[in-house]
Design a protein around this motif. Structure first.
Motif, mmCIF file in Angstrom:
data_model
loop_
_atom_site.group_PDB
_atom_site.id
_atom_site.type_symbol
_atom_site.label_atom_id
_atom_site.label_comp_id
_atom_site.label_asym_id
_atom_site.label_seq_id
_atom_site.Cartn_x
_atom_site.Cartn_y
_atom_site.Cartn_z
ATOM 1 N N PHE A 118 43.109 28.571 34.502
ATOM 2 C CA PHE A 118 43.485 29.908 34.945
ATOM 3 C C PHE A 118 44.154 30.649 33.798
ATOM 4 C CE2 PHE A 118 43.286 27.109 38.510
ATOM 5 C CZ PHE A 118 42.661 27.851 39.498
ATOM 6 N N VAL A 119 43.703 31.869 33.551
ATOM 7 C CA VAL A 119 44.336 32.747 32.579
ATOM 8 C C VAL A 119 45.066 33.813 33.377
ATOM 9 C CG1 VAL A 119 43.955 34.409 30.718
ATOM 10 C CG2 VAL A 119 42.617 32.285 30.796
ATOM 11 N N ILE A 120 46.349 33.976 33.060
ATOM 12 C CA ILE A 120 47.218 34.861 33.831
ATOM 13 C C ILE A 120 47.793 35.917 32.893
ATOM 14 C CG2 ILE A 120 49.318 34.917 35.240
ATOM 15 C CD1 ILE A 120 48.555 31.827 35.760
ATOM 16 N N ASN A 121 47.715 37.179 33.317
ATOM 17 C CA ASN A 121 48.215 38.262 32.474
ATOM 18 C C ASN A 121 49.738 38.382 32.591
ATOM 19 O OD1 ASN A 121 48.794 39.775 34.805
ATOM 20 N ND2 ASN A 121 47.165 41.256 34.469
ATOM 21 N N PRO A 122 50.361 39.227 31.764
ATOM 22 C CA PRO A 122 51.826 39.340 31.797
ATOM 23 C C PRO A 122 52.394 39.841 33.135
ATOM 24 C CG PRO A 122 50.995 40.177 29.719
ATOM 25 C CD PRO A 122 49.801 39.928 30.608
ATOM 26 N N GLU A 123 51.567 40.436 33.950
ATOM 27 C CA GLU A 123 52.012 40.893 35.267
ATOM 28 C C GLU A 123 51.961 39.777 36.306
ATOM 29 O OE1 GLU A 123 49.632 42.817 33.398
ATOM 30 O OE2 GLU A 123 51.409 43.825 32.590
ATOM 31 N N GLY A 124 51.479 38.613 35.915
ATOM 32 C CA GLY A 124 51.395 37.483 36.831
ATOM 33 C C GLY A 124 50.122 37.448 37.657
ATOM 34 N N GLN A 125 49.102 38.169 37.223
ATOM 35 C CA GLN A 125 47.822 38.212 37.934
ATOM 36 C C GLN A 125 46.805 37.297 37.262
ATOM 37 O OE1 GLN A 125 47.024 42.369 37.435
ATOM 38 N NE2 GLN A 125 47.808 42.869 39.470
ATOM 39 N N ILE A 126 46.030 36.615 38.083
ATOM 40 C CA ILE A 126 44.990 35.706 37.591
ATOM 41 C C ILE A 126 43.789 36.532 37.119
ATOM 42 C CG2 ILE A 126 43.399 33.855 38.222
ATOM 43 C CD1 ILE A 126 45.585 33.008 40.312
ATOM 44 N N ALA A 128 39.949 38.540 27.500
ATOM 45 C CA ALA A 128 40.803 39.070 28.566
ATOM 46 C C ALA A 128 41.870 39.995 27.990
ATOM 47 C CB ALA A 128 41.449 37.923 29.350
ATOM 48 N N GLN A 129 42.456 39.599 26.876
ATOM 49 C CA GLN A 129 43.468 40.436 26.239
ATOM 50 C C GLN A 129 42.859 41.734 25.705
ATOM 51 O OE1 GLN A 129 45.231 37.701 23.367
ATOM 52 N NE2 GLN A 129 46.895 37.221 24.778
ATOM 53 N N TYR A 130 41.651 41.639 25.144
ATOM 54 C CA TYR A 130 40.985 42.830 24.628
ATOM 55 C C TYR A 130 40.708 43.824 25.750
ATOM 56 C CZ TYR A 130 37.983 45.960 22.081
ATOM 57 O OH TYR A 130 37.467 47.095 21.494
ATOM 58 N N VAL A 131 40.130 43.346 26.834
ATOM 59 C CA VAL A 131 39.799 44.220 27.964
ATOM 60 C C VAL A 131 41.068 44.859 28.533
ATOM 61 C CG1 VAL A 131 38.904 44.209 30.334
ATOM 62 C CG2 VAL A 131 37.626 43.064 28.517
ATOM 63 N N ALA A 132 42.150 44.079 28.596
ATOM 64 C CA ALA A 132 43.409 44.608 29.126
ATOM 65 C C ALA A 132 43.971 45.719 28.245
ATOM 66 C CB ALA A 132 44.428 43.475 29.267
ATOM 67 N N HIS A 149 42.129 47.644 26.150
ATOM 68 C CA HIS A 149 41.107 48.662 25.870
ATOM 69 C C HIS A 149 40.420 49.075 27.173
ATOM 70 C CE1 HIS A 149 41.642 46.706 21.939
ATOM 71 N NE2 HIS A 149 41.313 47.876 21.435
ATOM 72 N N PRO A 150 41.110 49.867 28.000
ATOM 73 C CA PRO A 150 40.502 50.299 29.276
ATOM 74 C C PRO A 150 39.160 50.995 29.036
ATOM 75 C CG PRO A 150 42.812 50.938 29.161
ATOM 76 C CD PRO A 150 42.437 50.426 27.798
ATOM 77 N N GLY A 151 38.226 50.692 29.902
ATOM 78 C CA GLY A 151 36.906 51.308 29.793
ATOM 79 C C GLY A 151 35.930 50.531 28.929
ATOM 80 N N GLU A 152 36.393 49.425 28.318
ATOM 81 C CA GLU A 152 35.501 48.592 27.526
ATOM 82 C C GLU A 152 35.386 47.224 28.181
ATOM 83 O OE1 GLU A 152 35.995 48.537 23.206
ATOM 84 O OE2 GLU A 152 37.354 50.249 23.415
ATOM 85 N N VAL A 153 34.238 46.590 27.977
ATOM 86 C CA VAL A 153 34.003 45.241 28.484
ATOM 87 C C VAL A 153 33.402 44.391 27.368
ATOM 88 C CG1 VAL A 153 33.727 45.969 30.895
ATOM 89 C CG2 VAL A 153 31.716 45.880 29.408
ATOM 90 N N CYS A 154 33.578 43.096 27.470
ATOM 91 C CA CYS A 154 33.084 42.166 26.454
ATOM 92 C C CYS A 154 31.792 41.513 26.940
ATOM 93 C CB CYS A 154 34.132 41.092 26.167
ATOM 94 S SG CYS A 154 35.658 41.760 25.478
ATOM 95 N N PRO A 155 30.711 41.646 26.187
ATOM 96 C CA PRO A 155 29.452 41.031 26.583
ATOM 97 C C PRO A 155 29.467 39.514 26.374
ATOM 98 C CG PRO A 155 29.196 42.059 24.440
ATOM 99 C CD PRO A 155 30.601 42.383 24.920
ATOM 100 N N ALA A 156 28.406 38.877 26.790
ATOM 101 C CA ALA A 156 28.266 37.429 26.624
ATOM 102 C C ALA A 156 28.440 37.040 25.168
ATOM 103 C CB ALA A 156 26.894 36.968 27.118
ATOM 104 N N LYS A 157 29.105 35.923 24.938
ATOM 105 C CA LYS A 157 29.347 35.352 23.613
ATOM 106 C C LYS A 157 30.179 36.251 22.705
ATOM 107 C CE LYS A 157 25.241 32.457 23.633
ATOM 108 N NZ LYS A 157 24.098 32.007 22.860
ATOM 109 N N TRP A 158 30.843 37.260 23.277
ATOM 110 C CA TRP A 158 31.687 38.145 22.478
ATOM 111 C C TRP A 158 32.752 37.333 21.769
ATOM 112 C CZ3 TRP A 158 36.933 39.054 22.498
ATOM 113 C CH2 TRP A 158 37.388 40.153 21.753
ATOM 114 N N THR A 159 32.971 37.657 20.496
ATOM 115 C CA THR A 159 34.086 37.089 19.755
ATOM 116 C C THR A 159 34.853 38.238 19.124
ATOM 117 O OG1 THR A 159 32.753 36.748 17.765
ATOM 118 C CG2 THR A 159 32.961 34.873 19.274
ATOM 119 N N GLU A 160 36.089 37.956 18.800
ATOM 120 C CA GLU A 160 36.979 38.956 18.240
ATOM 121 C C GLU A 160 36.325 39.666 17.065
ATOM 122 O OE1 GLU A 160 41.729 39.020 17.477
ATOM 123 O OE2 GLU A 160 40.643 37.261 16.811
ATOM 124 N N GLY A 161 36.366 40.998 17.084
ATOM 125 C CA GLY A 161 35.782 41.802 16.016
ATOM 126 C C GLY A 161 34.375 42.281 16.303
#
Length: 187
Positions: free
Chosen positions: A123-131, A155-159, A161-173
């Motif tokens: 489980f990955v949980i954000n700073p607000e305590g949400q899964i 998950a951190q990137y999406v949080a 960068h509102p309005g953006e999503v990470c596609p399959a196999k996305w890596t930083e950059g």
């Protein structure tokens, strides 16, 4: 019902961490990103390989501001004994949380009731305590810390960068996607 976007339910427990017994609660999961990894039992087979893999990558999680918690239905005393006797577990510098009552394991819906053990739940949980991520494996299937790191970064990137999503196999950059009507049918 899915646990995604739900808040972590209240719990209090004791963990073995850096040579000490320390209290841990759901409140400790707030204010920073957290990864909670459930595993069936101390002194077993696949579990030490996973916890060692997490330990080998723990510095990378820390660089991202992420705390890792290993949880099983064993006691914190058992965690200490395992730490003292296993070369793999001696590497673990993150908290190993004891859940002998099964409260946390049930809260995260990974309890195998007839065995009193946890499934391999991540489980990955954000700073607000949400899964934000929930992944549950059969107990015969081990996990990969590097893949978990990739998912935490997404998950951190999406949080952030509102309005953006990470596609399959996305890596930083790499390029992300901005869902829109113009994008429909063009991927």
């Amino acid at each position: 019902m899915s646990l995604i976007n739900t808040e972590v339910k209240p719990f209090k427990a004791t963990a073995y961490h850096n040579g000490k017994f320390v209290p841990v609660s759901n409140e400790d999961l707030k204010g920073k990103w957290s990864v909670v990894v459930f595993y069936p039992a101390d002194f077993t087979f696949v579990c030490p390989t996973e916890l060692e893999d997490l330990a080998d990558n723990y510095a990378e999680f820390q660089k991202l501001g992420v705390e890792v918690y290993g949880v099983s239905t064993d006691t914190h005393f058992s965690h200490k004994a395992w730490h003292d006797t296993s070369e793999a577990i001696k590497k673990v510098n993150y908290p190993l949380v004891g859940d002998p009552t099964g409260t946390i394991t049930r809260n995260f819906e990974v309890m195998i009731e007839e065995e009193g053990l946890a499934l391999r739940g991540t489980f990955v949980i954000n700073p607000e305590g949400q899964i934000k991520l929930c992944e549950i494996h059969d107990n015969g299937i081990g996990r990969d810390a590097k893949e978990l790191l990739r998912k935490v970064k997404a998950a951190q990137y999406v949080a952030s960068h509102p309005g953006e999503v990470c596609p399959a196999k996305w890596t930083e950059g790499q390029q992300t996607l901005k869902p829109s009507l113009d994008l429909v049918g063009k991927i």
